[in-house]
Design a protein around this motif. Structure first.
Motif, PDB file in Angstrom:
ATOM      1  N   THR A 163     106.643  64.454  -2.032  1.00 20.29           N
ATOM      2  CA  THR A 163     105.480  63.565  -2.150  1.00 20.29           C
ATOM      3  C   THR A 163     105.135  63.007  -0.773  1.00 20.29           C
ATOM      4  OG1 THR A 163     106.958  61.753  -2.750  1.00 20.29           O
ATOM      5  CG2 THR A 163     105.919  62.963  -4.554  1.00 20.29           C
ATOM      6  N   PRO A 164     104.552  63.823   0.103  1.00 22.44           N
ATOM      7  CA  PRO A 164     104.248  63.388   1.460  1.00 22.44           C
ATOM      8  C   PRO A 164     102.961  62.575   1.517  1.00 22.44           C
ATOM      9  CG  PRO A 164     103.518  65.616   1.166  1.00 22.44           C
ATOM     10  CD  PRO A 164     104.180  65.220  -0.128  1.00 22.44           C
ATOM     11  N   VAL A 165     102.678  62.019   2.691  1.00 22.56           N
ATOM     12  CA  VAL A 165     101.418  61.339   2.969  1.00 22.56           C
ATOM     13  C   VAL A 165     100.572  62.272   3.823  1.00 22.56           C
ATOM     14  CG1 VAL A 165     100.306  59.369   4.077  1.00 22.56           C
ATOM     15  CG2 VAL A 165     102.447  59.055   2.815  1.00 22.56           C
ATOM     16  N   VAL A 166      99.385  62.614   3.346  1.00 20.57           N
ATOM     17  CA  VAL A 166      98.460  63.501   4.053  1.00 20.57           C
ATOM     18  C   VAL A 166      97.211  62.718   4.406  1.00 20.57           C
ATOM     19  CG1 VAL A 166      97.105  65.617   3.929  1.00 20.57           C
ATOM     20  CG2 VAL A 166      99.346  65.517   2.827  1.00 20.57           C
ATOM     21  N   ASP A 167      96.946  62.574   5.691  1.00 17.46           N
ATOM     22  CA  ASP A 167      95.774  61.816   6.135  1.00 17.46           C
ATOM     23  C   ASP A 167      95.723  60.446   5.466  1.00 17.46           C
ATOM     24  OD1 ASP A 167      94.968  63.875   7.807  1.00 17.46           O
ATOM     25  OD2 ASP A 167      93.721  64.811   6.270  1.00 17.46           O
ATOM     26  N   GLN A 168      96.853  59.764   5.485  1.00 17.47           N
ATOM     27  CA  GLN A 168      96.998  58.402   4.957  1.00 17.47           C
ATOM     28  C   GLN A 168      96.865  58.332   3.431  1.00 17.47           C
ATOM     29  OE1 GLN A 168      94.169  56.015   7.164  1.00 17.47           O
ATOM     30  NE2 GLN A 168      95.404  56.089   9.031  1.00 17.47           N
ATOM     31  N   THR A 169      96.969  59.489   2.773  1.00 17.59           N
ATOM     32  CA  THR A 169      96.870  59.532   1.315  1.00 17.59           C
ATOM     33  C   THR A 169      98.186  60.032   0.716  1.00 17.59           C
ATOM     34  OG1 THR A 169      94.489  60.003   1.403  1.00 17.59           O
ATOM     35  CG2 THR A 169      95.637  60.523  -0.647  1.00 17.59           C
ATOM     36  N   PRO A 170      98.880  59.244  -0.108  1.00 15.50           N
ATOM     37  CA  PRO A 170     100.074  59.743  -0.798  1.00 15.50           C
ATOM     38  C   PRO A 170      99.707  60.921  -1.700  1.00 15.50           C
ATOM     39  CG  PRO A 170      99.934  57.351  -0.936  1.00 15.50           C
ATOM     40  CD  PRO A 170      98.613  57.818  -0.414  1.00 15.50           C
ATOM     41  N   LEU A 198      92.743  64.930  -6.477  1.00 12.96           N
ATOM     42  CA  LEU A 198      91.836  65.820  -5.763  1.00 12.96           C
ATOM     43  C   LEU A 198      92.573  66.467  -4.593  1.00 12.96           C
ATOM     44  CD1 LEU A 198      88.565  63.692  -5.780  1.00 12.96           C
ATOM     45  CD2 LEU A 198      89.147  65.641  -7.247  1.00 12.96           C
ATOM     46  N   PRO A 199      92.218  67.713  -4.237  1.00 11.17           N
ATOM     47  CA  PRO A 199      92.972  68.443  -3.207  1.00 11.17           C
ATOM     48  C   PRO A 199      92.744  67.879  -1.805  1.00 11.17           C
ATOM     49  CG  PRO A 199      91.041  69.693  -3.871  1.00 11.17           C
ATOM     50  CD  PRO A 199      91.130  68.529  -4.806  1.00 11.17           C
ATOM     51  N   ARG A 200      93.826  67.878  -1.019  1.00 12.53           N
ATOM     52  CA  ARG A 200      93.753  67.502   0.395  1.00 12.53           C
ATOM     53  C   ARG A 200      94.081  68.676   1.304  1.00 12.53           C
ATOM     54  NH1 ARG A 200      92.647  63.230  -2.900  1.00 12.53           N
ATOM     55  NH2 ARG A 200      92.070  61.397  -1.667  1.00 12.53           N
ATOM     56  N   GLN A 201      95.001  69.534   0.854  1.00 11.76           N
ATOM     57  CA  GLN A 201      95.352  70.726   1.613  1.00 11.76           C
ATOM     58  C   GLN A 201      95.732  71.825   0.634  1.00 11.76           C
ATOM     59  OE1 GLN A 201      98.527  69.772   4.335  1.00 11.76           O
ATOM     60  NE2 GLN A 201      97.183  68.786   5.815  1.00 11.76           N
ATOM     61  N   ALA A 202      95.671  73.066   1.113  1.00 14.98           N
ATOM     62  CA  ALA A 202      96.121  74.200   0.306  1.00 14.98           C
ATOM     63  C   ALA A 202      96.549  75.317   1.240  1.00 14.98           C
ATOM     64  CB  ALA A 202      95.025  74.680  -0.637  1.00 14.98           C
ATOM     65  N   ILE A 220      93.992  75.713   4.177  1.00 14.78           N
ATOM     66  CA  ILE A 220      92.726  75.074   3.825  1.00 14.78           C
ATOM     67  C   ILE A 220      92.891  73.567   3.943  1.00 14.78           C
ATOM     68  CG2 ILE A 220      90.889  74.923   2.105  1.00 14.78           C
ATOM     69  CD1 ILE A 220      91.516  77.801   2.966  1.00 14.78           C
ATOM     70  N   ASP A 221      91.928  72.915   4.590  1.00 14.95           N
ATOM     71  CA  ASP A 221      91.888  71.460   4.675  1.00 14.95           C
ATOM     72  C   ASP A 221      90.670  70.956   3.914  1.00 14.95           C
ATOM     73  OD1 ASP A 221      94.146  71.332   6.311  1.00 14.95           O
ATOM     74  OD2 ASP A 221      92.952  71.531   8.134  1.00 14.95           O
ATOM     75  N   PHE A 222      90.877  69.905   3.109  1.00 15.93           N
ATOM     76  CA  PHE A 222      89.796  69.290   2.347  1.00 15.93           C
ATOM     77  C   PHE A 222      89.564  67.866   2.842  1.00 15.93           C
ATOM     78  CE2 PHE A 222      91.905  72.348  -0.388  1.00 15.93           C
ATOM     79  CZ  PHE A 222      90.884  72.994  -1.052  1.00 15.93           C
ATOM     80  N   ALA A 223      88.364  67.363   2.588  1.00 14.78           N
ATOM     81  CA  ALA A 223      88.056  65.947   2.754  1.00 14.78           C
ATOM     82  C   ALA A 223      87.458  65.463   1.442  1.00 14.78           C
ATOM     83  CB  ALA A 223      87.074  65.726   3.895  1.00 14.78           C
ATOM     84  N   VAL A 224      87.809  64.246   1.059  1.00 15.22           N
ATOM     85  CA  VAL A 224      87.231  63.640  -0.144  1.00 15.22           C
ATOM     86  C   VAL A 224      86.249  62.571   0.310  1.00 15.22           C
ATOM     87  CG1 VAL A 224      87.691  62.341  -2.252  1.00 15.22           C
ATOM     88  CG2 VAL A 224      89.276  64.141  -1.520  1.00 15.22           C
ATOM     89  N   PRO A 229      85.436  66.254  -3.474  1.00 13.46           N
ATOM     90  CA  PRO A 229      86.225  67.088  -2.565  1.00 13.46           C
ATOM     91  C   PRO A 229      85.374  68.166  -1.902  1.00 13.46           C
ATOM     92  CG  PRO A 229      86.580  67.796  -4.826  1.00 13.46           C
ATOM     93  CD  PRO A 229      85.655  66.609  -4.893  1.00 13.46           C
ATOM     94  N   LEU A 230      85.570  68.338  -0.600  1.00 15.93           N
ATOM     95  CA  LEU A 230      84.836  69.329   0.172  1.00 15.93           C
ATOM     96  C   LEU A 230      85.801  70.060   1.090  1.00 15.93           C
ATOM     97  CD1 LEU A 230      81.819  67.074   1.242  1.00 15.93           C
ATOM     98  CD2 LEU A 230      81.728  68.907  -0.471  1.00 15.93           C
ATOM     99  N   VAL A 231      85.608  71.356   1.245  1.00 13.93           N
ATOM    100  CA  VAL A 231      86.372  72.113   2.226  1.00 13.93           C
ATOM    101  C   VAL A 231      85.817  71.786   3.609  1.00 13.93           C
ATOM    102  CG1 VAL A 231      87.019  74.408   3.039  1.00 13.93           C
ATOM    103  CG2 VAL A 231      86.767  73.978   0.593  1.00 13.93           C
ATOM    104  N   VAL A 232      86.697  71.468   4.543  1.00 10.66           N
ATOM    105  CA  VAL A 232      86.243  71.189   5.913  1.00 10.66           C
ATOM    106  C   VAL A 232      86.762  72.213   6.913  1.00 10.66           C
ATOM    107  CG1 VAL A 232      85.886  68.729   5.563  1.00 10.66           C
ATOM    108  CG2 VAL A 232      88.137  69.548   6.273  1.00 10.66           C
ATOM    109  N   ARG A 233      87.859  72.925   6.560  1.00 10.50           N
ATOM    110  CA  ARG A 233      88.410  73.873   7.526  1.00 10.50           C
ATOM    111  C   ARG A 233      89.243  74.932   6.806  1.00 10.50           C
ATOM    112  NH1 ARG A 233      93.164  74.315  10.680  1.00 10.50           N
ATOM    113  NH2 ARG A 233      92.833  75.132  12.789  1.00 10.50           N
ATOM    114  N   GLU A 234      89.075  76.188   7.233  1.00  9.49           N
ATOM    115  CA  GLU A 234      89.880  77.298   6.759  1.00  9.49           C
ATOM    116  C   GLU A 234      90.396  78.042   7.988  1.00  9.49           C
ATOM    117  OE1 GLU A 234      87.736  79.702   3.931  1.00  9.49           O
ATOM    118  OE2 GLU A 234      86.543  77.990   3.233  1.00  9.49           O
TER     119      GLU A 234
END
Length: 283
Positions: A163-170, A198-202, A220-224, A229-234
């Protein structure tokens, strides 16, 4: 706010990893995107040893229609003019002419192809519309039920890694092993927010529909944004050996300047281009 907010998704502590995954699918499927979004697709990488970046203007409609400018901004600013001499060998065979070109084919102006893609693509997390059997309802936890799957067959075996923190989101970090159709069920790792699912990474086993992109792992990186949720980088995790003898390393696709826009779709010269062996299309 850029987008209309989806209904809030809340839930008590998940009992198992597969339950977390199913809540993530429900959360993604409940999202409501605006009628139209405009954005720029930036494709970058090393063509040999030369850094190359192509930018394409694009729009997507809520029905999934994607329109894109088939010529990158860089090519439009500096059109490529072929140089040198074209040499070929021709021969006659029972009245038919056979022409064989010599030398390498002319280089493409597109690094890895024209991108017919959208930042709303969710890599199989979203339930297809055909699975919807009733209007969305809410259970006791407040989580919206938007789809009923008619088969008991699971697509993945799911493990909760940590259960990591990704971009300040648990987040919940899930590892997925496909139980069937591994080329269609491409998710291998997934990070979803604990509060909204909602997805943050994949991390996926392949991308798009053509080789070698479909055979190369991608991150894959997402932003909410406003609960959307939106894909921002692949980013490709391996070198791409593309048609026409092009080798691209460190290939990255970024969605930039994403914005909701309800104006006319006829104010920009965007089209749905004809498919070629280099068109980037999601399955």
């Amino acid at each position: 706010m850029l987008f209309a907010q989806a209904a809030p998704v809340t839930a008590s502590s998940a009992q198992d990893a597969y339950g977390i995954f199913m809540r993530a699918r429900s959360a993604v499927s409940a999202v409501q995107y605006p009628g139209r979004m405009d954005y720029t697709i930036a494709i970058s990488g090393l063509a040999g040893k030369t850094p190359v970046t192509n930018h394409y203007r694009a729009s997507t409609l809520v029905d999934g229609t994607i329109r894109v400018a088939p010529i990158s901004l860089e090519e439009a600013a500096s059109p490529r003019v072929p140089h040198g001499i074209n040499v070929s060998i021709s021969a006659g065979f029972y009245g038919a002419a056979i022409v064989i070109p010599l030398g390498p084919p002319p280089p493409s102006a597109d690094l890895i192809g024209v991108p017919l893609i959208a930042p709303t693509y969710m890599f199989g997390l979203k339930y297809p519309q055909t699975t919807l059997t009733a209007p969305p309802t809410a259970d006791a936890s407040g989580l919206r039920t938007i789809a009923v799957v008619s088969t008991a067959t699971k697509d993945y075996s799911v493990i909760l890694v940590d259960t990591p923190v990704v971009d300040q989101t648990p987040c919940y970090h899930l590892r997925l092993v496909p139980l069937r159709k591994p080329h269609d069920n491409r998710l291998r790792e997934l990070w979803v927010g604990m509060s909204d699912y909602l997805p943050r990474q994949a991390f996926i086993a392949g991308n798009f529909t053509t080789a070698p992109l479909v055979d190369v792992p991608w991150s894959i990186d997402f932003a909410v944004v406003d609960s959307v949720p939106l894909v921002v980088r692949e980013a490709a995790a391996a070198t791409l050996y593309l048609p026409h003898r092009r080798v691209v390393r460190e290939a990255t696709i970024a969605f930039e300047n994403i914005r909701a826009d309800e104006t006319s779709i006829f104010d920009r010269p965007l089209i749905t281009p004809a498919m070629t062996d280099t068109t980037l299309v999601e399955p």
